[in-house]
Design an enzyme around this catalytic site. Structure first.
Site, PDB file in Angstrom:
ATOM      1  N   ARG A   1       0.859  -1.179   0.000  1.00 16.31           N
ATOM      2  CA  ARG A   1       0.000   0.000   0.000  1.00 16.31           C
ATOM      3  C   ARG A   1       0.895   1.229   0.000  1.00 16.31           C
ATOM      4  O   ARG A   1       1.973   1.227   0.595  1.00 16.31           O
ATOM      5  CB  ARG A   1      -0.930   0.016   1.216  1.00 16.31           C
ATOM      6  CG  ARG A   1      -2.059  -1.007   1.152  1.00 16.31           C
ATOM      7  CD  ARG A   1      -3.037  -0.706   0.031  1.00 16.31           C
ATOM      8  NE  ARG A   1      -4.183  -1.614  -0.015  1.00 16.31           N
ATOM      9  CZ  ARG A   1      -4.263  -2.691  -0.766  1.00 16.31           C
ATOM     10  NH1 ARG A   1      -3.227  -3.025  -1.544  1.00 16.31           N
ATOM     11  NH2 ARG A   1      -5.355  -3.445  -0.773  1.00 16.31           N
TER      12      ARG A   1
ATOM     13  N   GLU B   1      -3.339   7.800  -4.003  1.00 19.88           N
ATOM     14  CA  GLU B   1      -3.898   7.262  -5.247  1.00 19.88           C
ATOM     15  C   GLU B   1      -5.367   7.681  -5.361  1.00 19.88           C
ATOM     16  O   GLU B   1      -6.078   7.702  -4.358  1.00 19.88           O
ATOM     17  CB  GLU B   1      -3.836   5.725  -5.248  1.00 19.88           C
ATOM     18  CG  GLU B   1      -2.469   5.133  -5.364  1.00 19.88           C
ATOM     19  CD  GLU B   1      -2.529   3.597  -5.326  1.00 19.88           C
ATOM     20  OE1 GLU B   1      -3.617   3.021  -5.563  1.00 19.88           O
ATOM     21  OE2 GLU B   1      -1.498   2.974  -5.046  1.00 19.88           O
TER      22      GLU B   1
ATOM     23  N   HIS C   1      -0.654   0.543  -9.749  1.00 20.08           N
ATOM     24  CA  HIS C   1      -1.299  -0.402  -8.825  1.00 20.08           C
ATOM     25  C   HIS C   1      -1.874  -1.604  -9.584  1.00 20.08           C
ATOM     26  O   HIS C   1      -3.044  -1.956  -9.423  1.00 20.08           O
ATOM     27  CB  HIS C   1      -2.401   0.301  -8.021  1.00 20.08           C
ATOM     28  CG  HIS C   1      -2.755  -0.409  -6.746  1.00 20.08           C
ATOM     29  ND1 HIS C   1      -3.257   0.238  -5.643  1.00 20.08           N
ATOM     30  CD2 HIS C   1      -2.686  -1.717  -6.394  1.00 20.08           C
ATOM     31  CE1 HIS C   1      -3.486  -0.626  -4.676  1.00 20.08           C
ATOM     32  NE2 HIS C   1      -3.133  -1.824  -5.109  1.00 20.08           N
TER      33      HIS C   1
END
Length: 378
Positions: free
Chosen positions: A207, A236, A253
């Site tokens: 993350r 993000e 991602h």
């Protein structure tokens, strides 16, 4: 049962229609108004699930076709008796292959042997274990850090400081947590970043906020000689363009976005919803949804080496392509989200069938995830 599903969850309609009436929706349109009247909501990690979304809804089941759950307020769901499930481990192979491919790329580019490097794996869950198995198969030295696992199983692993001091490559595989004995928010902070060995390779596929991105940006600006791969970012989808310009590889991602991984996630949540409503269902296999790989087979001769594994990995996933796409399209509206949602049908290494005349080579390829058979030459 009325089921609302993120339209980017692969093969979801064909499966979930067996349970109830299905409506598909773009993830950006999932809000309190649009979920009204539905009994179940099936999402990805781009949707935050909390009281604001659900407080006036009739939702009784939330399913996330993802390996993580930090986008879901699990405590609030429990308090309000809303059933929740996710798909831990569904993308572990895909992420491990992304990380391994990154290491192989640097070894090729910078002309070093992975066998002479020490890899520090921070977080030893599904992904960490999968990666460790692959690296160990080819003889790469790994050291492990997971304080929660260490306490739970009464085993001795390495501390984060020991990982930093002794690793040439560090890869992060932890959930994002803000509290508890071992919070991971900004686990890799300014001090840790400054303490990294020169030319250390830092890879984050967990993350974004596990690394303090602002501190990383500043130490890179100041010339700290480290190499960085980021698939996940703070804030993000609004990621930092300056940080992207300073790192070696940046992707939107998608480390876990293999076709096989996506299907595993869909099947997992489908099974969970079936159990929730008490419906018996047959067992589904990934092969039911995927055609054979477009290359019938690959023939390889001779001894195995690092460069051959790298070349094979490129047939499945060239992460430099994903890096190029992010940089090329960065200034376009909704670039990050669009690249994720329109991501190519990436296959895992197991989709490649390799014929080898070297039995040791063939066995090793199978251990690291390829599909290989030994063929004795006539």
């Amino acid at each position: 049962m009325k089921i609302l599903i993120d339209n980017n969850i692969i093969f979801s309609y064909s499966l979930f229609k067996k349970i109830g009436k299905v409506n598909l929706i773009n993830s950006i349109d999932i809000n309190a108004k649009n979920i009204s009247g539905f009994d179940a909501l099936i999402i990805k990690s781009s949707t935050n699930v909390n009281e604001n979304l659900l407080k006036n809804s009739n939702i009784k089941f939330i399913g996330s076709a993802t390996s993580g759950k930090d986008h879901v307020d699990v405590d609030w769901l429990k308090k309000n008796k809303i059933n929740f499930d996710f798909a831990p481990g569904c993308n572990s192979v895909a992420v491990a292959e992304y990380v391994f491919s990154s290491m192989l790329y640097f070894a090729y580019r910078d002309k070093f042997s992975l066998l002479k490097k020490t890899v520090g794996i921070v977080g030893f869950g599904n992904i960490g274990k999968c990666l460790n198995k692959k690296l160990s198969a080819i003889g790469v030295k790994t050291i492990l850090c997971d304080p929660i696992l260490e306490e739970k199983n009464n085993i001795k692993l390495k501390s984060l400081n020991e990982i930093v001091q002794n690793s040439d490559i560090i890869t992060l595989h932890v959930p994002l947590t803000y509290s508890g004995k071992y919070p991971t928010w900004h686990l890799i902070n300014k001090k840790i970043l400054l303490d990294l060995k020169d030319n250390c390779i830092l890879i984050n596929t967990s993350r974004g906020s596990v690394i303090d991105n602002n501190s990383l940006l500043n130490i890179l600006k100041e010339g700290k000689p480290i190499r960085v791969v980021l698939d996940v970012w703070e804030n993000e989808p609004l990621i930092c363009s300056k940080l992207l310009s300073l790192i070696d590889i940046g992707t939107p991602h998608i480390a876990g976005h293999s076709l096989e991984g996506k299907i595993k996630g869909t099947i997992s949540i489908f099974n969970s919803l079936c159990n929730f409503v008490g419906k018996k269902n047959k067992k589904y296999f990934i092969s039911s949804f995927i055609d054979p790989y477009e290359i019938e087979y690959i023939s390889m001769k001779g001894r195995i080496d690092q460069s051959k594994i790298y070349l094979l990995s490129l047939l499945s996933n060239n992460i430099l392509y994903d890096d190029h796409e992010l940089r090329k399209n960065f200034n376009k509206k909704n670039c990050f989200v669009n690249l994720r949602n329109s991501y190519r049908k990436r296959r895992e290494w197991s989709s490649l069938f390799i014929k080898s005349n070297n039995i040791l080579f063939s066995n090793l390829l199978n251990k690291i995830g390829f599909n290989s058979k030994f063929f004795k030459e006539k």
